[in-house]
Scaffold this motif. Structure first.
Motif, short mmCIF file in Angstrom:
data_model
loop_
_atom_site.label_atom_id
_atom_site.label_comp_id
_atom_site.label_asym_id
_atom_site.label_seq_id
_atom_site.Cartn_x
_atom_site.Cartn_y
_atom_site.Cartn_z
N UNK A 330 0.83 -1.21 0.00
CA UNK A 330 0.00 0.00 0.00
C UNK A 330 0.86 1.25 0.00
N UNK A 331 1.95 1.24 0.77
CA UNK A 331 2.81 2.42 0.83
C UNK A 331 3.43 2.72 -0.53
N UNK A 332 3.74 1.69 -1.28
CA UNK A 332 4.30 1.88 -2.62
C UNK A 332 3.22 2.14 -3.68
N UNK A 333 1.96 2.11 -3.27
CA UNK A 333 0.89 2.39 -4.21
C UNK A 333 0.58 1.24 -5.14
N UNK A 361 10.03 10.78 3.75
CA UNK A 361 9.99 11.69 2.62
C UNK A 361 10.11 10.95 1.29
N UNK A 362 10.66 9.74 1.30
CA UNK A 362 10.71 8.95 0.07
C UNK A 362 9.31 8.77 -0.51
N UNK A 363 8.38 8.40 0.35
CA UNK A 363 7.03 8.13 -0.15
C UNK A 363 6.30 9.42 -0.49
N UNK A 364 6.59 10.50 0.22
CA UNK A 364 6.01 11.79 -0.16
C UNK A 364 6.43 12.17 -1.58
N UNK A 369 5.74 11.25 -8.66
CA UNK A 369 6.19 10.66 -9.92
C UNK A 369 5.05 10.69 -10.94
N UNK A 370 5.37 11.09 -12.15
CA UNK A 370 4.39 11.23 -13.23
C UNK A 370 3.32 12.28 -12.89
N UNK A 371 3.73 13.34 -12.27
CA UNK A 371 2.84 14.48 -12.02
C UNK A 371 3.55 15.74 -12.45
N UNK A 372 2.85 16.86 -12.33
CA UNK A 372 3.46 18.13 -12.73
C UNK A 372 4.60 18.53 -11.80
N UNK A 410 -0.71 6.29 -2.34
CA UNK A 410 0.54 6.60 -1.65
C UNK A 410 0.33 7.75 -0.67
N UNK A 411 -0.37 8.78 -1.11
CA UNK A 411 -0.60 9.94 -0.25
C UNK A 411 -1.40 9.57 0.99
N UNK A 412 -2.35 8.67 0.82
CA UNK A 412 -3.16 8.24 1.97
C UNK A 412 -2.34 7.46 2.99
N UNK A 413 -1.29 6.79 2.53
CA UNK A 413 -0.46 5.98 3.41
C UNK A 413 0.78 6.72 3.91
#
Length: 480
Positions: A330-333, A361-364, A369-372, A410-413
């Motif tokens: 879940x953390x890795x999406x 901060x890695x997961x933040x 990734x793949x966003x603006x 990812x954001x939720x976790x």
């Protein structure tokens, strides 16, 4: 209306010794956890909770007592353990549930050995904070109801101020209680204690026939312990002192000392500088959880055969692996998490360790990734072939997922506000100077770790940022 009792006194008299607390002198109420009080049916006012927490006055239905137990400390059996600086005051009964109230820092007991039975403000604040932090990360844990501060001097590594606080739990029965009864070969008392735990914590087992009841109890304790530790690993929490007397039979995180949340991800991180061999390192916590369950299983050999014990231990392994894989996936999406993801997660963590990357901060950044805002991810991992290769593997694994769904998962976790040790230290220093406001604010902030309020973002921005080198990897001793 409060409904207090002390049903632990129903157990045989050699389980405990009744003793009055040593009151604090000139006690000040540092904090009263009113949200917890409401949850468990406590409606004491500030004066009443101060008197209770400082040991000045007790409701008439409370009978303070020190529990006897033993346990394995750093792998060695110690027969001389028990409540050495805390007293089980009793229970509050609310909505057909019972909650233990335990006064820590209450003074000497018959089990204090060479200790003074007191607590210092530093360690009290640390336990007060971490119970809330873990609770709102959905990690099973004990919590604290109230905290008092006294100018009385107490010597640890230096002269410090005294404190006392009330801890709440489903029960204060530890693995070590059963170890003690097995060691003295008291089968009748062992059964009484097992039935007591079932009545309080596992009531659905009460109707089980005796031939399977205690096997199911051991199995559920093992499962709860496994699932709790899987959650520790996923949120980057290091307990520091996983002695068997610090293991709750209810599967709650218990008896905090030199705990820490990871800063840079280090697989073998040791948060306790007393742990010279790394027995309780982050990487070892799942194995030590199993080891403690094995010790508990050996005690349950008074009632169970080897096959029943082995089945309980197998359940630990199965449920830990399932819970950990799900939580980390879940953390890795990841969607449709499967056994093949286990190697991917392990390889990812190894690369994080090698790269000195902040765990949280890695997961933040991964969510970007793949966003603006992808450039923030690129800047975070740096110009690294290893990470470029990892990114290709990751995107191939998630190519069938909707990008927005993956990012949202990812954001939720991912937690924005993490109770790192340097944050706890800043709060402690404020409290030691007589300023309790930051502690009160932090207790509120911990309730929404994924959504820090504007006050935190504006006035304590450094609590949300990556720590600098001087702030990282603080190791604490068992007196913490």
């Amino acid at each position: 209306m409060n409904h207090f009792t002390n049903h632990y006194r129903q157990l045989p008299s050699h389980f405990y010794q009744v003793i009055s607390p040593e009151p604090l002198i000139d006690a000040r109420l540092v904090h009263y956890n009113r949200s917890l009080a409401a949850e468990i049916g406590i409606d004491l006012n500030d004066q009443q909770i101060r008197q209770l927490t400082s040991g000045e006055a007790m409701p008439e239905d409370f009978t303070p007592l020190a529990q006897k137990y033993t346990g394995h400390q750093f792998g060695y059996y110690n027969p001389d353990l028990g409540d050495g600086r805390g007293l089980l005051l009793g229970q509050t009964l609310h909505n057909d549930r019972s909650w233990d109230l335990h006064l820590k820092g209450a003074g000497m007991t018959p089990f204090s050995r060479r200790g003074d039975g007191r607590a210092v403000l530093r360690s009290a604040v640390r336990e007060y904070l971490i119970g809330e932090a873990l609770h709102y990360l959905n990690v099973p844990t004990t919590r604290c109801l109230s905290l008092c501060h006294s100018p009385e001097p107490v010597y640890r590594e230096k002269i410090e101020n005294r404190a006392s606080y009330i801890r709440t739990a489903k029960t204060h029965v530890r693995f070590g209680h059963f170890e003690w009864l097995a060691e003295i070969n008291d089968r009748a008392s062992f059964i009484q204690l097992a039935d007591y735990v079932i009545e309080l914590v596992y009531p659905h087992l009460a109707d089980e026939p005796e031939s399977t009841r205690y096997a199911e109890l051991l199995r559920e304790v093992c499962i709860n312990t496994a699932q709790m530790i899987a959650k520790w690993q996923a949120v980057g929490f290091c307990h520091g002192v996983m002695n068997s007397d610090n293991m709750s039979i209810a599967g709650e995180t218990f008896d905090f000392g030199p705990y820490a949340f990871l800063d840079d991800f280090k697989i073998h991180y040791i948060c306790n500088h007393s742990d010279s061999e790394g027995r309780y390192a982050y990487s070892q916590q799942p194995n030590i959880g199993l080891w403690n369950c094995q010790v508990l299983g050996q005690a349950f050999a008074m009632l169970l055969d080897s096959k029943q014990i082995e089945q309980a231990l197998d359940a630990y392994v199965i449920h830990y692996n399932q819970a950990y894989l799900q939580a980390m996936g879940n953390k890795f999406g990841l969607a449709d998490i499967n056994e093949n993801d286990r190697d991917f997660i392990a390889d990812s963590l190894i690369l994080m360790d090698q790269s000195d990357i902040d765990f949280h901060h890695f997961f933040k950044k991964l969510a970007l990734l793949e966003s603006e805002r992808e450039q923030q991810w690129n800047d975070f991992i740096g110009d690294s072939k290893a990470w470029r290769d990892w990114q290709q593997t990751y995107l191939a694994r998630t190519e069938k997922q909707q990008r927005e769904h993956r990012q949202r998962q990812i954001q939720q976790q991912t937690v924005d506000f993490v109770l790192r040790n340097h944050i706890a230290q800043e709060i402690i220093e404020n409290c030691e100077s007589g300023d309790y406001q930051l502690l009160a604010q932090t207790m509120q902030w911990l309730q929404t770790p994924n959504n820090p309020p504007s006050e935190l973002q504006n006035n304590y921005r450094h609590f949300l940022e990556q720590p600098n080198a001087a702030m990282k990897g603080i190791a604490l001793s068992c007196s913490s």
